[in-house]
Design an enzyme around this catalytic site. Structure first.
Site, short mmCIF file in Angstrom:
data_model
loop_
_atom_site.label_atom_id
_atom_site.label_comp_id
_atom_site.label_asym_id
_atom_site.label_seq_id
_atom_site.Cartn_x
_atom_site.Cartn_y
_atom_site.Cartn_z
N ALA A 86 -0.50 -8.09 -0.97
CA ALA A 86 -1.15 -7.30 0.41
C ALA A 86 -2.42 -6.62 0.04
CB ALA A 86 -0.17 -6.10 0.87
N THR A 135 6.46 -1.10 3.60
CA THR A 135 6.43 0.56 3.20
C THR A 135 7.05 1.31 4.44
OG1 THR A 135 4.35 2.03 3.23
CG2 THR A 135 4.23 -0.19 4.29
N ASP A 136 7.16 2.59 3.85
CA ASP A 136 7.63 3.82 4.85
C ASP A 136 6.38 4.04 5.81
OD1 ASP A 136 5.73 5.02 3.22
OD2 ASP A 136 7.04 6.79 2.69
N GLU A 137 5.38 3.49 5.53
CA GLU A 137 4.37 3.96 6.59
C GLU A 137 4.41 3.29 7.82
OE1 GLU A 137 0.37 4.26 4.96
OE2 GLU A 137 0.94 4.39 3.20
N TYR A 162 -3.48 -0.61 8.21
CA TYR A 162 -2.60 -1.11 7.09
C TYR A 162 -1.14 -1.11 7.60
CZ TYR A 162 0.29 -0.34 3.11
OH TYR A 162 1.33 -0.76 2.16
N LYS A 166 1.32 -4.21 8.18
CA LYS A 166 2.82 -4.32 7.46
C LYS A 166 3.90 -4.16 8.46
CE LYS A 166 3.26 -4.04 3.44
NZ LYS A 166 3.28 -5.32 2.67
N ASN A 191 5.82 6.25 -1.41
CA ASN A 191 4.76 6.27 -2.31
C ASN A 191 5.23 6.04 -3.74
OD1 ASN A 191 3.49 6.98 -0.08
ND2 ASN A 191 1.72 7.84 -1.39
N LEU A 202 -4.08 8.08 -5.10
CA LEU A 202 -4.22 9.61 -5.42
C LEU A 202 -4.11 10.14 -6.84
CD1 LEU A 202 -4.61 12.43 -4.16
CD2 LEU A 202 -2.16 12.45 -3.95
N PRO A 294 -9.11 9.57 9.08
CA PRO A 294 -8.63 9.66 10.61
C PRO A 294 -7.30 9.16 10.81
CG PRO A 294 -10.60 8.32 10.53
CD PRO A 294 -10.22 8.67 8.97
P1 NAD Z 1 -1.81 -3.33 -5.02
O1 NAD Z 1 -3.06 -3.39 -4.07
O2 NAD Z 1 -1.80 -2.85 -6.21
O3 NAD Z 1 -1.82 -4.96 -5.47
C1 NAD Z 1 -1.79 -6.14 -4.40
C2 NAD Z 1 -1.94 -7.38 -5.14
O4 NAD Z 1 -1.94 -8.37 -4.19
C3 NAD Z 1 -3.04 -7.58 -6.01
O5 NAD Z 1 -2.91 -7.97 -7.14
C4 NAD Z 1 -4.08 -8.29 -5.51
O6 NAD Z 1 -4.87 -9.20 -6.01
C5 NAD Z 1 -3.07 -9.10 -4.68
N1 NAD Z 1 -3.47 -10.15 -3.29
C6 NAD Z 1 -4.02 -9.40 -2.08
N2 NAD Z 1 -4.47 -10.20 -1.19
C7 NAD Z 1 -3.66 -11.39 -1.83
C8 NAD Z 1 -3.70 -12.66 -1.00
N3 NAD Z 1 -4.15 -13.04 0.12
N4 NAD Z 1 -3.10 -13.55 -1.69
C9 NAD Z 1 -2.41 -13.49 -3.02
N5 NAD Z 1 -2.58 -12.24 -3.74
C10 NAD Z 1 -3.21 -11.18 -2.96
O7 NAD Z 1 -0.58 -3.12 -4.24
P2 NAD Z 1 0.76 -2.20 -4.50
O8 NAD Z 1 0.54 -0.82 -4.60
O9 NAD Z 1 1.30 -2.97 -5.88
O10 NAD Z 1 1.67 -2.73 -3.58
C11 NAD Z 1 2.46 -3.95 -3.40
C12 NAD Z 1 3.26 -4.14 -2.16
O11 NAD Z 1 3.88 -2.82 -1.98
C13 NAD Z 1 2.49 -4.22 -0.85
O12 NAD Z 1 2.86 -4.87 -0.14
C14 NAD Z 1 2.33 -2.90 -0.45
O13 NAD Z 1 2.33 -2.87 1.21
C15 NAD Z 1 3.82 -2.18 -0.90
N6 NAD Z 1 3.90 -0.82 -0.81
C16 NAD Z 1 3.18 -0.30 -1.83
C17 NAD Z 1 3.58 1.26 -2.15
C18 NAD Z 1 2.72 2.01 -3.10
O14 NAD Z 1 3.06 3.20 -3.10
N7 NAD Z 1 1.97 1.49 -3.91
C19 NAD Z 1 4.49 1.93 -1.28
C20 NAD Z 1 5.20 0.95 -0.38
C21 NAD Z 1 4.83 -0.35 -0.16
#
Ligand code: NAD
Length: 335
Positions: A86, A135-137, A162, A166, A191, A202, A294
């Protein structure tokens, strides 16, 4: 089926790479295929220690590339898909929403659609699983002055491009389950924090800026509340949901750990001061309140009663201990 193959997308990012490390240790009998486009957020260094194992395969590519996804299904026959891939940063989605729609909505659609065709054709519907990492968002924001928590039944009210993208992906997953009987499950977590997070978020951003002696930005009045979950706890929950969760269901995964942004930033400064043996004021004076984002969500909080009740999961990590461990890790990397 002689070997179980899991297709993990976005496995070079923060949570995906932690999940691959977790799974390689917990289920060494599985084959793992990591599909990642390697955007700015993906880093193959995150896979150090597992990338030389014979049951790990890396494919560089886009989840929205149908031909490539079909090729991966033909070549590896995955029985599980765990979709982490994502665009994940809210600020970037405000500046340029389009790539969020392409990856998060259209990309999820391509994965779902190819998996559906492949699993239908090969009679794999009964045991295959498609796990969407959400995500919770998607639930939107709660008022600061309430104890309310989002449950899996709460309405979707995303406030940023975003979270809207999702939510769109979650609704597609639901539609594939209802319409085609696709074996889909969704997790929505709060998070995450822990090792391997890109320093635009953050916690790693605060550490990086503090160590560089640069301003530590805090949005608005700093009172926004987030619920923090240690990434290893999330990996454990995802593994459990993948194997034991009920098809067609949604599971919230939260840390039960609500912190105001400003309090968290102050705490990180205190931990840094201890670890670097420098006066805490040296870090705290860098805290700079900046113009609010925003549509900035005020508070997120998740009810995790369902996953507790059905799967017996609860977060294990002690927050301050895990945060200290995380700060130390980044410190070792940066210094
Ligand atoms: P991140 O941004 O660290 O990693 C995303 C990864 O996806 C990267 O390695 C990127 O290269 C890859 N990517 C992006 N676009 C792509 C595509 N089109 N095809 C293939 N790969 C692609 O994200 P994260 O923080 O590890 O989050 C992972 C998932 O968990 C996401 O779906 C996010 O919405 C969800 N999420 C994250 C959090 C958080 O706190 N980080 C909380 C809730 C949910």
């Amino acid at each position: 089926m002689d070997k179980k193959v899991i297709l993990i997308t976005g496995g070079a990012g923060f949570i995906g790479s932690n999940f691959i490390h977790y799974m390689m240790k917990k289920h060494p009998e599985y084959e793992i295929v990591n599909l990642d486009k390697l955007t700015y957020a993906g880093n193959l260094e995150n896979l150090k220690g597992v990338d030389d194992k014979p049951n790990y395969h890396f494919v560089k590519g886009d989840i929205a590339n149908r031909e490539l996804i079909e090729h991966i299904f033909e070549r590896f026959s995955p029985i599980y898909v765990v979709n982490f891939a994502a665009e994940s940063h809210v600020d970037r989605s405000i500046e340029g929403p389009e790539i969020f729609i392409k990856t998060n909505v259209y990309g999820t659609h391509v994965l779902l659609d190819v998996a559906k065709e492949y699993w239908q054709k090969d009679g794999m519907y009964d045991f295959a699983r498609f796990l969407q990492i959400s995500t919770d968002e998607v639930y939107g924001s709660l008022p600061l002055e309430s104890d309310e928590k989002f449950t899996e039944e709460s309405p979707l009210k995303p406030n940023s491009p975003y979270s809207a993208s999702k939510a769109g992906a979650d609704l597609l997953c639901r539609a594939y389950y209802i319409t085609y009987g696709m074996p889909v499950i969704i997790t929505r977590s709060s998070n995450n924090f822990g090792p391997r997070q890109y320093p635009e978020k953050l916690i790693p951003l605060t550490i990086k800026r503090a160590l560089e002696g640069k301003p530590i930005p805090v949005y608005g009045d700093g009172q926004n509340v987030r619920d923090w979950l240690y990434v290893e706890d999330n990996c454990e929950a995802i593994d459990l949901v993948l194997h034991k969760g009920r098809i067609g269901e949604i599971y919230n995964i939260g840390g039960g750990n609500e912190w105001k942004n400003i309090d968290l930033v102050n705490l990180i400064c205190e931990i840094l001061s201890e670890l670097t043996v420098r006066p805490v004021e040296e870090y705290k004076r860098l805290i700079t309140f900046v113009k609010d984002r925003p549509g900035h969500d005020r508070r997120y909080a998740l009810s995790i009663e369902k996953i507790k009740r059905e799967l017996g999961w609860r977060p294990k990590a002690e927050f301050k201990y895990s945060l200290r461990k995380t700060v130390r890790l980044y410190l070792e990397k940066i210094i």
